[in-house]
Design a protein around this motif. Sequence first.
Motif, mmCIF file in Angstrom:
data_model
loop_
_atom_site.group_PDB
_atom_site.id
_atom_site.type_symbol
_atom_site.label_atom_id
_atom_site.label_comp_id
_atom_site.label_asym_id
_atom_site.label_seq_id
_atom_site.Cartn_x
_atom_site.Cartn_y
_atom_site.Cartn_z
ATOM 1 N N UNK A 253 -27.231 0.748 -5.264
ATOM 2 C CA UNK A 253 -26.617 -0.309 -6.270
ATOM 3 C C UNK A 253 -26.427 0.578 -7.515
ATOM 4 N N UNK A 254 -25.021 0.724 -7.934
ATOM 5 C CA UNK A 254 -24.880 1.467 -9.224
ATOM 6 C C UNK A 254 -24.299 0.290 -10.183
ATOM 7 N N UNK A 255 -25.182 0.495 -11.296
ATOM 8 C CA UNK A 255 -24.856 -0.565 -12.440
ATOM 9 C C UNK A 255 -24.200 0.263 -13.567
ATOM 10 N N UNK A 256 -23.273 -0.481 -14.445
ATOM 11 C CA UNK A 256 -22.776 -0.158 -15.585
ATOM 12 C C UNK A 256 -22.279 -1.178 -16.526
ATOM 13 N N UNK A 301 -21.553 -4.724 -14.625
ATOM 14 C CA UNK A 301 -21.098 -4.570 -13.319
ATOM 15 C C UNK A 301 -21.900 -4.014 -12.439
ATOM 16 N N UNK A 302 -22.017 -4.443 -11.322
ATOM 17 C CA UNK A 302 -23.184 -3.679 -10.186
ATOM 18 C C UNK A 302 -22.154 -3.685 -8.891
ATOM 19 N N UNK A 303 -22.461 -2.450 -8.415
ATOM 20 C CA UNK A 303 -21.689 -2.135 -7.149
ATOM 21 C C UNK A 303 -22.669 -1.754 -6.011
ATOM 22 N N UNK A 336 -19.250 0.167 3.396
ATOM 23 C CA UNK A 336 -19.719 -1.036 2.984
ATOM 24 C C UNK A 336 -19.749 -0.846 1.289
ATOM 25 N N UNK A 337 -18.947 -1.881 0.773
ATOM 26 C CA UNK A 337 -18.843 -2.195 -0.709
ATOM 27 C C UNK A 337 -19.014 -3.465 -1.244
ATOM 28 N N UNK A 338 -19.641 -3.597 -2.154
ATOM 29 C CA UNK A 338 -19.567 -5.086 -2.933
ATOM 30 C C UNK A 338 -19.844 -4.787 -4.407
ATOM 31 N N UNK A 339 -18.860 -5.481 -4.986
ATOM 32 C CA UNK A 339 -18.668 -5.220 -6.533
ATOM 33 C C UNK A 339 -18.872 -6.639 -7.137
ATOM 34 N N UNK A 340 -19.952 -6.892 -7.971
ATOM 35 C CA UNK A 340 -20.117 -8.366 -8.439
ATOM 36 C C UNK A 340 -20.509 -7.806 -10.025
ATOM 37 N N UNK A 341 -20.093 -8.856 -10.991
ATOM 38 C CA UNK A 341 -20.471 -8.655 -12.274
ATOM 39 C C UNK A 341 -20.952 -9.960 -13.127
ATOM 40 N N UNK A 354 -9.762 -8.443 -12.707
ATOM 41 C CA UNK A 354 -11.191 -8.349 -12.803
ATOM 42 C C UNK A 354 -12.032 -9.525 -12.684
ATOM 43 N N UNK A 355 -11.237 -10.681 -13.035
ATOM 44 C CA UNK A 355 -12.052 -12.068 -13.098
ATOM 45 C C UNK A 355 -12.705 -12.301 -11.829
ATOM 46 N N UNK A 356 -12.345 -12.002 -10.545
ATOM 47 C CA UNK A 356 -12.651 -12.543 -9.278
ATOM 48 C C UNK A 356 -14.279 -11.762 -9.004
ATOM 49 N N UNK A 357 -14.652 -10.827 -9.770
ATOM 50 C CA UNK A 357 -16.011 -10.006 -9.805
ATOM 51 C C UNK A 357 -16.973 -11.066 -10.391
ATOM 52 N N UNK A 358 -16.477 -11.870 -11.242
ATOM 53 C CA UNK A 358 -17.376 -12.788 -12.039
ATOM 54 C C UNK A 358 -18.161 -13.940 -10.804
ATOM 55 N N UNK A 359 -17.056 -14.117 -10.166
ATOM 56 C CA UNK A 359 -17.687 -15.179 -9.108
ATOM 57 C C UNK A 359 -18.120 -14.663 -7.965
ATOM 58 N N UNK A 360 -18.768 -13.385 -7.690
ATOM 59 C CA UNK A 360 -19.336 -12.803 -6.761
ATOM 60 C C UNK A 360 -20.691 -12.550 -7.000
ATOM 61 N N UNK A 361 -21.813 -12.409 -6.072
ATOM 62 C CA UNK A 361 -23.022 -12.079 -6.161
ATOM 63 C C UNK A 361 -23.331 -11.119 -5.198
ATOM 64 N N UNK A 362 -24.498 -10.545 -5.443
ATOM 65 C CA UNK A 362 -25.236 -9.685 -4.536
ATOM 66 C C UNK A 362 -25.383 -10.314 -3.168
ATOM 67 N N UNK A 363 -25.141 -9.334 -2.138
ATOM 68 C CA UNK A 363 -25.283 -9.794 -0.799
ATOM 69 C C UNK A 363 -26.089 -8.875 -0.014
#
Length: 394
Positions: A253-256, A301-303, A336-341, A354-363
Amino acid sequence: MKKITLLLVVLFIITSCRVRQTRESIASGDYETAILTAVESLKNRKDVKGKQDFVYMLEEANAKANERDLRNIEAWFKDSNPKNLELIYDAYLALNNRQEQIRPLLPLKLLKENRNARFDFSDYTDQIVSSKNALAKHLYDNSKALLATKDKMSFRRAYDDLVYLNQLSSNFKDVNQLMESAKFKGTDFVNVYTKNETNMIIPVRLQNDLLDFSTFGLNDKWTVYQSNKVKGIDYDYGLIVNFRQINISPEQIKEKEFYNEKQIADGKKALLNDAGQPVKDDKGNVIMVDNLKTIKVQIFESKQFKSTQVVAKVDYIDFKTNQLIETFPLASEFVFENTYSKYSGDRRASDSNYLSYFDKREVPFPSNEQMVYDAGQDLKLKLKDIIIHNQFRK
């Protein structure tokens, strides 16, 4: 009137082209094409003067074609070569079919000579039947002789001859049983299986998918792929998928953190000149412009990332000689990649894509087994491509 004249000109041009093509066909010895063109041209209004060229050419082409076929038949009979039996049969069929094409048009008048065109018709029924029987007997005897050999290509020739024989004369002796035997003997049976040379367990469903050749659609007329050996079948070849290496990355999990800012319109305000006074238009109205406002957002951001690589090779084995025929590399990768913010501030300051990443969560990360299986789906397509472009029997 102009339309009628134009139509007549077009018809004249078409007829002239057909006449020229028919003459060229006769001159080159292509009598069948000449006859076909003439017959088609004479089906409507055959007695008009403009169709006379076709009558003459049909008479000439038919006579020359008949003379050629009868001359060939005589030569083939004298040669006494069994391979000529099919040529003799086909020639008699051509003689008969040719006159049946012409018969509905008769009589055809030659106006200048005040006579009917001459077509010497004959009854070829006996010759067709006798040549067909001779051909059928030859095909049957020759096929049985080929089936008595140990050569797979001979079995395939026997099968094709028996199929033709069955078309000539259905239910001829035991042809159907001989066809089944020739088909079986002429088929290359390929046993497909996997080998695991890695230190990991290959998912069972991946192995089942790779070996389920019914979904590949690869079986053809003379090649059958089977993963489960069938009793009574002597397999000619082996196709082995050797798993050599499986690499799976650790779960990451990479964060920035970064900032975005943007100017947006927040209502209207009067346009001011350099002196700070409102600017007016020609009618004395104050000109209004957008009131720009700067907004900011802080993005966290978390990836999630995980990858797997499956490395294999495909071996073609000749079971008759127990020799390796050829080896093909096979590899596939799945990521496998999942980006959420998350954000702090005004989300409108971020880029719209980029807005869609705000609606995602960790899986949850996929398991190692699932990762290997997902990589195997691409592996299956690559395996199919190898088989399509590399036949066992060249």
